[in-house]
Design a protein around this motif. Sequence first.
Motif, PDB file in Angstrom:
ATOM      1  N   UNK A   1       0.833  -1.208   0.000  1.00 50.56           N
ATOM      2  CA  UNK A   1       0.000   0.000   0.000  1.00 50.56           C
ATOM      3  C   UNK A   1       0.865   1.255   0.000  1.00 50.56           C
ATOM      4  N   UNK A   2       1.947   1.232   0.758  1.00 50.97           N
ATOM      5  CA  UNK A   2       2.870   2.375   0.769  1.00 50.97           C
ATOM      6  C   UNK A   2       3.486   2.572  -0.611  1.00 50.97           C
ATOM      7  N   UNK A   3       3.927   1.472  -1.237  1.00 46.91           N
ATOM      8  CA  UNK A   3       4.515   1.577  -2.570  1.00 46.91           C
ATOM      9  C   UNK A   3       3.493   2.107  -3.575  1.00 46.91           C
ATOM     10  N   UNK A   4       2.269   1.611  -3.493  1.00 41.33           N
ATOM     11  CA  UNK A   4       1.224   2.079  -4.405  1.00 41.33           C
ATOM     12  C   UNK A   4       0.930   3.558  -4.180  1.00 41.33           C
TER      13      UNK A   4
ATOM     14  N   UNK B   1       2.222  11.411  -7.290  1.00 40.68           N
ATOM     15  CA  UNK B   1       2.490  12.473  -8.278  1.00 40.68           C
ATOM     16  C   UNK B   1       1.250  12.913  -9.032  1.00 40.68           C
ATOM     17  N   UNK B   2       0.354  11.971  -9.353  1.00 41.36           N
ATOM     18  CA  UNK B   2      -0.885  12.344 -10.025  1.00 41.36           C
ATOM     19  C   UNK B   2      -1.816  13.109  -9.091  1.00 41.36           C
TER      20      UNK B   2
ATOM     21  N   UNK C   1      -0.782  15.056  -6.653  1.00 43.61           N
ATOM     22  CA  UNK C   1      -0.207  16.403  -6.559  1.00 43.61           C
ATOM     23  C   UNK C   1      -0.537  17.231  -7.796  1.00 43.61           C
ATOM     24  N   UNK C   2      -0.560  16.586  -8.965  1.00 38.40           N
ATOM     25  CA  UNK C   2      -0.908  17.310 -10.189  1.00 38.40           C
ATOM     26  C   UNK C   2      -2.360  17.772 -10.162  1.00 38.40           C
ATOM     27  N   UNK C   3      -3.249  16.909  -9.709  1.00 41.85           N
ATOM     28  CA  UNK C   3      -4.661  17.291  -9.615  1.00 41.85           C
ATOM     29  C   UNK C   3      -4.852  18.365  -8.554  1.00 41.85           C
ATOM     30  N   UNK C   4      -4.064  18.307  -7.486  1.00 40.87           N
ATOM     31  CA  UNK C   4      -4.179  19.297  -6.419  1.00 40.87           C
ATOM     32  C   UNK C   4      -3.877  20.710  -6.919  1.00 40.87           C
ATOM     33  N   UNK C   5      -2.996  20.824  -7.897  1.00 46.89           N
ATOM     34  CA  UNK C   5      -2.627  22.145  -8.395  1.00 46.89           C
ATOM     35  C   UNK C   5      -3.774  22.824  -9.136  1.00 46.89           C
ATOM     36  N   UNK C   6      -4.620  22.030  -9.798  1.00 47.60           N
ATOM     37  CA  UNK C   6      -5.718  22.609 -10.581  1.00 47.60           C
ATOM     38  C   UNK C   6      -7.061  22.456  -9.864  1.00 47.60           C
ATOM     39  N   UNK C   7      -7.048  21.914  -8.664  1.00 45.02           N
ATOM     40  CA  UNK C   7      -8.307  21.709  -7.940  1.00 45.02           C
ATOM     41  C   UNK C   7      -8.883  23.046  -7.469  1.00 45.02           C
ATOM     42  N   UNK C   8     -10.163  23.306  -7.770  1.00 46.20           N
ATOM     43  CA  UNK C   8     -10.794  24.529  -7.235  1.00 46.20           C
ATOM     44  C   UNK C   8     -10.852  24.476  -5.715  1.00 46.20           C
ATOM     45  N   UNK C   9     -10.832  25.612  -5.089  1.00 44.70           N
ATOM     46  CA  UNK C   9     -10.795  25.667  -3.628  1.00 44.70           C
ATOM     47  C   UNK C   9     -12.051  25.082  -2.994  1.00 44.70           C
ATOM     48  N   UNK C  10     -13.168  25.192  -3.672  1.00 46.11           N
ATOM     49  CA  UNK C  10     -14.416  24.694  -3.088  1.00 46.11           C
ATOM     50  C   UNK C  10     -14.515  23.172  -3.131  1.00 46.11           C
ATOM     51  N   UNK C  11     -13.655  22.548  -3.916  1.00 48.11           N
ATOM     52  CA  UNK C  11     -13.652  21.076  -4.003  1.00 48.11           C
ATOM     53  C   UNK C  11     -12.736  20.530  -2.907  1.00 48.11           C
TER      54      UNK C  11
ATOM     55  N   UNK D   1      -8.363  13.242  -4.457  1.00 42.59           N
ATOM     56  CA  UNK D   1      -7.663  11.969  -4.253  1.00 42.59           C
ATOM     57  C   UNK D   1      -8.510  10.808  -4.763  1.00 42.59           C
ATOM     58  N   UNK D   2      -9.808  10.834  -4.447  1.00 44.48           N
ATOM     59  CA  UNK D   2     -10.703   9.770  -4.901  1.00 44.48           C
ATOM     60  C   UNK D   2     -10.793   9.753  -6.429  1.00 44.48           C
ATOM     61  N   UNK D   3     -10.797  10.907  -7.057  1.00 47.62           N
ATOM     62  CA  UNK D   3     -10.846  10.975  -8.524  1.00 47.62           C
ATOM     63  C   UNK D   3      -9.627  10.295  -9.139  1.00 47.62           C
ATOM     64  N   UNK D   4      -8.445  10.560  -8.591  1.00 44.77           N
ATOM     65  CA  UNK D   4      -7.217   9.946  -9.114  1.00 44.77           C
ATOM     66  C   UNK D   4      -7.276   8.431  -8.960  1.00 44.77           C
ATOM     67  N   UNK D   5      -7.728   7.953  -7.811  1.00 42.13           N
ATOM     68  CA  UNK D   5      -7.786   6.515  -7.586  1.00 42.13           C
ATOM     69  C   UNK D   5      -8.777   5.846  -8.524  1.00 42.13           C
ATOM     70  N   UNK D   6      -9.923   6.467  -8.755  1.00 44.31           N
ATOM     71  CA  UNK D   6     -10.915   5.890  -9.669  1.00 44.31           C
ATOM     72  C   UNK D   6     -10.338   5.806 -11.080  1.00 44.31           C
ATOM     73  N   UNK D   7      -9.651   6.859 -11.523  1.00 42.26           N
ATOM     74  CA  UNK D   7      -9.066   6.857 -12.869  1.00 42.26           C
ATOM     75  C   UNK D   7      -7.999   5.773 -12.989  1.00 42.26           C
ATOM     76  N   UNK D   8      -7.141   5.641 -11.980  1.00 40.65           N
ATOM     77  CA  UNK D   8      -6.055   4.647 -12.043  1.00 40.65           C
ATOM     78  C   UNK D   8      -6.618   3.230 -12.044  1.00 40.65           C
TER      79      UNK D   8
END
Length: 364
Positions: free
Chosen positions: A38-41, A47-48, A50-60, A66-73
């Motif tokens: 789990x730590x390795x995963x 990194x993904x 952190x990338x989503x965090x940069x463009x995430x609107x403040x109200x989200x 984090x859940x969005x990234x996991x669903x996509x992966x």
Amino acid sequence: MLGFDAGTARKVWTAFLLALLFFIIYIASTTVLVVVFAVFFSYLIYPMVALVERVRPRRVPRVASIAFVFVVVVALIAVVGSVFGVELQSQATRLVTQLPALLRTDVPDRLPLPHFLEPLRERIIDFVRSQIETGSDKAVPLARSLGLGVVHAASNLIYLVLIPILSFLLIKDGENMREAFLALLNRPHRMLWSEIIDDLNVLLSKYVRALLFLSLATLLCYGVAFSLLGLPYAFLLAVSAGLLEFVPFAGPLAAVAITLVVAVFSGYPHLLWLVIFIGLYRLFQDYVLNPYLMSEGVEVSPFLVIVGLLAGDQLGGVAGIFLAVPVIATLKIVIGRARVFYAASHEQGEAARCALTGQTDDET
């Protein structure tokens, strides 16, 4: 004679706690292994995130990103498995079906052997063929054993579900867990473990991502080269080599051995070109790509790597081999930081005593 030394007692108590910790880890090895994966995963996913965090609107909320990234992966892994899984299964089934017949032909007579083994060629070939003929009588027990293994693996599928769940929680609450752990320590030890955690964070992030890139590079290069060279079961062998790349040292050697054995027993005519390609690629990866990706933080002595792999194989099998290098690198960081910390503490204590002694002499 019956005096009590507090310093010795602390050392004995520390050694006892460490031994107890290792014993608990050994007893709960399955749980520990799930947490480690789990730590390795988490390091692969972060990194993904952190990338989503940069463009995430403040109200989200951060949890949503984090859940969005996991669903996509997870969806991407499922799509890739469904697309390539059929071909992988087809080639594996065909290889298992055809290999006994290939071994009964004259292909083994063309098997290259070292010069000192040439007088024993007929005995070696007869032994291999006898093992194949004997193995046909054991097909039913082997199938039964394989079925039990599949059932056992299916019963452990819950761990495959737990790994992404634990990874999600680690990314979500990792910083709070770090602060809570450091809050339990006094100020000097808090600084020591803060530095150790930072070093481990850099180490694991580089190591896990380097393994991923090395695996993908091996999969891509082997897949393209094997297809261009017309090697039978090219996709199966490329995927096997990519997966074995996650097992340090022993994995790439096993991948090369499997590839050459399948090529020889399949009657592949361009064996020399295959050997040249594998040799050139291993030189490029081991001396160019691997050092570039691993960087200095993951370097471990080859002697320690071999000893760690042997010990890991005895303690945990394939999982132990996989974890040997990061465990050795982790111990290297902890011991190095602790040595610097206690050396600095000793020097400060000596300086304080010298200053106090000098002040006393001046007053005298």
